[in-house]
Design a protein around this motif. Structure first.
Motif, PDB file in Angstrom:
ATOM      1  N   MET A   1       0.878  -0.989  -0.143  1.00 29.78           N
ATOM      2  CA  MET A   1       0.178   0.032  -0.322  1.00 29.78           C
ATOM      3  C   MET A   1       0.931   1.318  -0.018  1.00 29.78           C
ATOM      4  O   MET A   1       1.547   1.717   0.743  1.00 29.78           O
ATOM      5  CB  MET A   1      -0.914  -0.456   1.461  1.00 29.78           C
ATOM      6  N   SER A   2       0.627   2.432  -0.572  1.00 32.95           N
ATOM      7  CA  SER A   2       1.332   3.275  -0.552  1.00 32.95           C
ATOM      8  C   SER A   2       0.749   4.726  -0.395  1.00 32.95           C
ATOM      9  O   SER A   2      -0.719   4.619  -0.010  1.00 32.95           O
ATOM     10  CB  SER A   2       1.108   4.170  -2.270  1.00 32.95           C
ATOM     11  N   ILE A   3       1.720   5.133   0.971  1.00 29.65           N
ATOM     12  CA  ILE A   3       1.155   6.007   1.332  1.00 29.65           C
ATOM     13  C   ILE A   3       2.571   6.870   1.588  1.00 29.65           C
ATOM     14  O   ILE A   3       3.403   6.853   1.858  1.00 29.65           O
ATOM     15  CB  ILE A   3       0.493   5.482   3.523  1.00 29.65           C
ATOM     16  N   SER A   4       1.535   8.324   1.479  1.00 29.22           N
ATOM     17  CA  SER A   4       2.851   9.458   1.681  1.00 29.22           C
ATOM     18  C   SER A   4       2.415  10.205   3.134  1.00 29.22           C
ATOM     19  O   SER A   4       0.857  10.152   3.313  1.00 29.22           O
ATOM     20  CB  SER A   4       2.256  10.709   0.781  1.00 29.22           C
ATOM     21  N   LYS A   5       2.890  10.804   3.829  1.00 33.69           N
ATOM     22  CA  LYS A   5       2.358  11.768   4.555  1.00 33.69           C
ATOM     23  C   LYS A   5       2.705  13.497   4.269  1.00 33.69           C
ATOM     24  O   LYS A   5       4.208  13.336   3.690  1.00 33.69           O
ATOM     25  CB  LYS A   5       2.679  11.892   5.364  1.00 33.69           C
ATOM     26  N   VAL A  12      -3.511   8.002   0.632  1.00 29.74           N
ATOM     27  CA  VAL A  12      -3.400   6.905   0.522  1.00 29.74           C
ATOM     28  C   VAL A  12      -4.355   7.226  -1.123  1.00 29.74           C
ATOM     29  O   VAL A  12      -5.143   7.268  -1.287  1.00 29.74           O
ATOM     30  CB  VAL A  12      -4.321   6.116   1.714  1.00 29.74           C
ATOM     31  N   GLU A  13      -3.495   6.331  -1.765  1.00 31.49           N
ATOM     32  CA  GLU A  13      -4.236   5.815  -3.347  1.00 31.49           C
ATOM     33  C   GLU A  13      -5.127   6.183  -3.696  1.00 31.49           C
ATOM     34  O   GLU A  13      -5.592   3.882  -3.190  1.00 31.49           O
ATOM     35  CB  GLU A  13      -2.678   5.491  -4.171  1.00 31.49           C
ATOM     36  N   GLU A  14      -5.777   5.471  -3.962  1.00 32.84           N
ATOM     37  CA  GLU A  14      -7.647   5.396  -4.345  1.00 32.84           C
ATOM     38  C   GLU A  14      -7.338   3.593  -5.308  1.00 32.84           C
ATOM     39  O   GLU A  14      -7.625   2.929  -4.483  1.00 32.84           O
ATOM     40  CB  GLU A  14      -8.086   6.014  -5.795  1.00 32.84           C
ATOM     41  N   ALA A  49     -16.066  -1.888   4.836  1.00 38.97           N
ATOM     42  CA  ALA A  49     -16.919  -0.841   4.379  1.00 38.97           C
ATOM     43  C   ALA A  49     -16.199   0.352   5.035  1.00 38.97           C
ATOM     44  O   ALA A  49     -16.421   1.737   4.498  1.00 38.97           O
ATOM     45  CB  ALA A  49     -18.283  -0.546   6.078  1.00 38.97           C
ATOM     46  N   PHE A  50     -15.340   0.527   5.557  1.00 40.55           N
ATOM     47  CA  PHE A  50     -14.273   1.394   5.822  1.00 40.55           C
ATOM     48  C   PHE A  50     -13.014   1.644   4.696  1.00 40.55           C
ATOM     49  O   PHE A  50     -13.220   3.078   4.097  1.00 40.55           O
ATOM     50  CB  PHE A  50     -13.263   1.178   6.873  1.00 40.55           C
ATOM     51  N   CYS A  51     -13.250   0.587   3.221  1.00 39.34           N
ATOM     52  CA  CYS A  51     -12.611   1.475   2.492  1.00 39.34           C
ATOM     53  C   CYS A  51     -13.385   1.408   1.227  1.00 39.34           C
ATOM     54  O   CYS A  51     -13.565   2.734   1.134  1.00 39.34           O
ATOM     55  CB  CYS A  51     -12.099   0.151   1.800  1.00 39.34           C
ATOM     56  N   ASP A  52     -14.540   1.638   1.405  1.00 36.11           N
ATOM     57  CA  ASP A  52     -15.563   2.355   1.000  1.00 36.11           C
ATOM     58  C   ASP A  52     -16.007   3.277   1.234  1.00 36.11           C
ATOM     59  O   ASP A  52     -16.037   5.413   0.844  1.00 36.11           O
ATOM     60  CB  ASP A  52     -17.221   1.276   0.953  1.00 36.11           C
ATOM     61  N   TYR A  53     -15.608   4.088   2.848  1.00 33.91           N
ATOM     62  CA  TYR A  53     -15.557   5.359   3.349  1.00 33.91           C
ATOM     63  C   TYR A  53     -14.716   6.339   2.898  1.00 33.91           C
ATOM     64  O   TYR A  53     -14.296   7.451   2.018  1.00 33.91           O
ATOM     65  CB  TYR A  53     -15.994   5.062   4.047  1.00 33.91           C
TER      66      TYR A  53
END
Length: 58
Positions: A1-5, A12-14, A49-53
Protein backbone atom coordinates in the motif's frame (compact mmCIF):
# COMPACT_ATOMS: atom_id res chain seq x y z
CA UNK A 1 0.00 0.00 0.00
CA UNK A 2 1.35 3.40 -0.91
CA UNK A 3 1.03 5.97 1.86
CA UNK A 4 2.51 9.45 1.80
CA UNK A 5 2.62 11.89 4.71
CA UNK A 6 2.37 15.65 4.14
CA UNK A 7 2.65 17.85 7.21
CA UNK A 8 -0.43 16.69 9.17
CA UNK A 9 -2.22 14.85 6.36
CA UNK A 10 -2.01 11.30 5.11
CA UNK A 11 -2.65 10.51 1.46
CA UNK A 12 -3.60 6.98 0.47
CA UNK A 13 -3.81 6.14 -3.21
CA UNK A 14 -7.19 4.99 -4.52
CA UNK A 15 -5.67 2.05 -6.39
CA UNK A 16 -4.19 0.67 -3.16
CA UNK A 17 -7.55 0.87 -1.39
CA UNK A 18 -9.35 -0.82 -4.29
CA UNK A 19 -6.79 -3.64 -4.33
CA UNK A 20 -7.12 -4.10 -0.58
CA UNK A 21 -10.91 -4.16 -0.84
CA UNK A 22 -10.69 -6.88 -3.52
CA UNK A 23 -8.51 -8.93 -1.17
CA UNK A 24 -11.14 -8.58 1.55
CA UNK A 25 -13.85 -9.81 -0.85
CA UNK A 26 -11.69 -12.88 -1.62
CA UNK A 27 -11.51 -13.61 2.11
CA UNK A 28 -15.31 -13.37 2.37
CA UNK A 29 -15.80 -15.71 -0.59
CA UNK A 30 -13.40 -18.27 0.89
CA UNK A 31 -14.97 -18.30 4.36
CA UNK A 32 -18.67 -17.56 3.75
CA UNK A 33 -19.74 -21.20 4.16
CA UNK A 34 -17.81 -21.82 7.38
CA UNK A 35 -20.05 -21.14 10.36
CA UNK A 36 -17.09 -21.00 12.76
CA UNK A 37 -15.60 -18.01 10.94
CA UNK A 38 -18.40 -15.53 11.76
CA UNK A 39 -16.05 -13.14 13.55
CA UNK A 40 -13.59 -13.11 10.63
CA UNK A 41 -16.43 -12.42 8.19
CA UNK A 42 -17.81 -9.61 10.37
CA UNK A 43 -14.37 -8.02 10.73
CA UNK A 44 -13.69 -8.31 7.01
CA UNK A 45 -17.03 -6.68 6.17
CA UNK A 46 -16.09 -3.86 8.54
CA UNK A 47 -12.82 -3.37 6.65
CA UNK A 48 -14.67 -3.34 3.32
CA UNK A 49 -17.05 -0.68 4.64
CA UNK A 50 -14.10 1.43 5.80
CA UNK A 51 -12.47 1.14 2.36
CA UNK A 52 -15.73 2.26 0.77
CA UNK A 53 -15.84 5.19 3.21
CA UNK A 54 -12.31 6.22 2.21
CA UNK A 55 -13.32 6.00 -1.45
CA UNK A 56 -16.40 8.17 -0.81
CA UNK A 57 -18.90 5.41 -1.62
CA UNK A 58 -22.07 4.57 0.23
Amino acid sequence: MSISKFDKCIVVEEKAIINRREQFYKIINETIHESQEERLIFTTLHHIAFCDYLLGRE
